[in-house]
Design a protein around this motif. Sequence first.
Motif, PDB file in Angstrom:
ATOM      1  N   THR A  24     -26.469  59.553   6.244  1.00  0.00           N
ATOM      2  CA  THR A  24     -26.258  59.966   6.133  1.00  0.00           C
ATOM      3  C   THR A  24     -25.139  61.831   5.292  1.00  0.00           C
ATOM      4  OG1 THR A  24     -24.499  58.689   5.911  1.00  0.00           O
ATOM      5  CG2 THR A  24     -24.338  59.235   8.146  1.00  0.00           C
ATOM      6  N   THR A  27     -23.315  64.604   1.313  1.00  0.00           N
ATOM      7  CA  THR A  27     -22.052  63.942   2.432  1.00  0.00           C
ATOM      8  C   THR A  27     -21.667  65.380   2.750  1.00  0.00           C
ATOM      9  OG1 THR A  27     -20.941  64.552   0.480  1.00  0.00           O
ATOM     10  CG2 THR A  27     -21.374  62.163   0.843  1.00  0.00           C
ATOM     11  N   ALA A  28     -20.061  65.881   3.309  1.00  0.00           N
ATOM     12  CA  ALA A  28     -19.750  66.955   4.076  1.00  0.00           C
ATOM     13  C   ALA A  28     -18.708  66.793   2.530  1.00  0.00           C
ATOM     14  CB  ALA A  28     -19.281  66.999   4.554  1.00  0.00           C
ATOM     15  N   CYS A  30     -17.661  69.257  -0.503  1.00  0.00           N
ATOM     16  CA  CYS A  30     -18.641  70.532  -1.217  1.00  0.00           C
ATOM     17  C   CYS A  30     -18.012  69.784  -2.548  1.00  0.00           C
ATOM     18  CB  CYS A  30     -16.917  71.220  -1.539  1.00  0.00           C
ATOM     19  SG  CYS A  30     -15.971  71.572  -0.156  1.00  0.00           S
ATOM     20  N   CYS A  64     -11.304  66.171   6.017  1.00  0.00           N
ATOM     21  CA  CYS A  64     -12.100  66.095   4.736  1.00  0.00           C
ATOM     22  C   CYS A  64     -11.658  64.586   4.749  1.00  0.00           C
ATOM     23  CB  CYS A  64     -11.824  66.448   3.918  1.00  0.00           C
ATOM     24  SG  CYS A  64     -12.130  68.946   3.460  1.00  0.00           S
ATOM     25  N   TRP A  67     -14.330  61.198   7.063  1.00  0.00           N
ATOM     26  CA  TRP A  67     -15.121  61.261   6.264  1.00  0.00           C
ATOM     27  C   TRP A  67     -15.664  60.692   5.498  1.00  0.00           C
ATOM     28  CZ3 TRP A  67     -19.077  64.262   8.841  1.00  0.00           C
ATOM     29  CH2 TRP A  67     -19.089  65.502   9.893  1.00  0.00           C
TER      30      TRP A  67
END
Lengths: 265, 385
Positions: A24, A27-28, A30, A64, A67
């Motif tokens: 996965t 990561t999402a 920033c 955020c 996640w």
Amino acid sequence: MSLTKKTGRRGSTHSIRAYIRTETFPTAFCPGCGHGILMGALLRAIDELELDFEKMLFVSGIGCSGWISSPYFAADTLHTPHGRPIAYATGAKLANPSLKVVVIGGDGDLASIGGNHLIHAARRNIEMTVICANNMIYGMTGGQVTPTTPTGAFTMTTPQGNPDRPFDLCKLVAGAGATYVARYSVYHIRPLIRALKKALTHPGFAFVEVLSSCPTQYGRRNRLGGPSQMLLYWKEKCLPLEKARRMSPEELEGKILIGEFVAPD
Amino acid sequence: MPQGGWITRKSPLAPGRYFMQGDEACAEGAIAAGCNYYAGYPITPASEIMHHICKRFLELAEGRVFIQMEDEIGSIASCIGASWAGAKAMTATSGPGISLMLENIGYAIMTEVPVVVVDVQRAGPSTGQATRPAQGDVMQLHWGTHGDGEVIVLAPWSVQEMFDLTIRAFNLAEMFRVPVFLAADEAVGHMRESLEIPAEVRTYERVKPLPGERLPPFGGAEVPPMPAFGEGHRLLVTGSTHDEWGYRRTISSEAQASLVSRFKAKIFNHLDEIVRVEKRFCEGELDVLVVAYGFTARSALAAVREARNRGIKAGLLRLQTLWPFPERELAEAVKYARAVLVPEMNQGQMLREVQRIFPQAVGYNKTNGEVITPPEISGAIEQIR
């Protein structure tokens, strides 16, 4: 997946890879987001404690912070509606007390929309670890003010500076009856891991507030600089409880206290 | 092969005839069905369900968990969490509580969670009349949560059915991994009458993968086997659009379309198992067919009998399942009816569903917080015959 065949020292980067669904990644988060540091600290704490990852349930909400555990942790994960992870966790823990339940939420998730569940779970002293990734902003939705945004801070919904006072989450949760309460920032990584280890083995409601950097939505608008400057911001802003006890109110002005606010004797 | 399916359970209550309140019968039905997790929040006229469950769970002491949560959102959320941990979970409330629960009902649809939610309907909108009956939530129960999902809604008309349909609600929830509502009303909930407690009840237990068996929890079958937390499946459960293993697919058109269409298919491909209606005096040609549900159907039955005594060919179609709407059964029943009357304690919510099948159907609607009486329905039959 067997977690027993790992190589590498406990708590090392090599060692904690086994807990992650690396398929996965990336990561999402920033660049410069503090949540990745928190994620690493939590996995190091779990690894050092040698907890059975397959008997752990990670519950998160929306934002955020939601996640951090879902989808990245290779354990049971429950990604719930906004604000509700503690209520979902309560049901899972009561239905199967052998689960080690960890809730990870943000300041918006746990302190704003989910504030009621936070204080009531603390009051019940139900056994779970609740980690609040507090970046003082709604990051995912574009940078709006939260209940922990400092007075005067600039956000999309406080363009003239936040007129309100922020929650002191540790005081709130301690007042509600939590039996382990601590606060550290993503700069204070070793004490944070120690606090997480205490929280994860605490036989009651344990709350750890983790001050996390959001360079994208918070740092930029408040001229706090990039990722490394934001880490230094925590270093300068935070003051250990023990030191604070010997200081005058004037010297404490603008400081954030870190340490264990409630801990078993 | 996954395990689960029909079993026979001994009734925890000694079999026989009892005199009981509707709310209490609902609680007993839940216990008989194997409910082992209940979370609730006080609200009239549903609180007696919580009181009775609380007392009975203590008496039975078989690892059953009761908790009074901080609000209705917490109640349904903890029920869904408990269901994922393997429990058979229920909560009960009234309209205001349903309004609060609806976001999480959508989560239960999206993550395919068996859970039973009882709505003892009262007069609204808003706080309305807490001790007065109504049927104003029947559209909300299906369409209240956002998005495009399917649920099952059952409507009891007696104390016996508060028991029987609660068991059925659990069975359907477990069979189809879907939230099931029991749409009761204050009159049925607070009414006391006799009911028969059977020695044994048939219950459907959710299908689970065998230990070590890796099956997708969100695909691969119309109703995929449902593992529980702590069993080593490393479950990814999310209310976001996901693939068959639970990985978020938030911009995949295919994942979104396939979930929503399967949620519909798993209900609509099994209407024979889900939809139940009761027909009374529906043989041959009818002057008037009355279509009713819940407490209103009791008055409707009395009025139909009275009309037949006066020589009017009247019949009753009682909807025990409200959603999925019994379209086929209704279409069959109206074939030989010249007129159709739909009495409801609302302003005509199910009437429109009936009109999709029989456009000339007319309603008899009462929204003053009182039940519809047999003479009122008799009068309406007289007018439209």
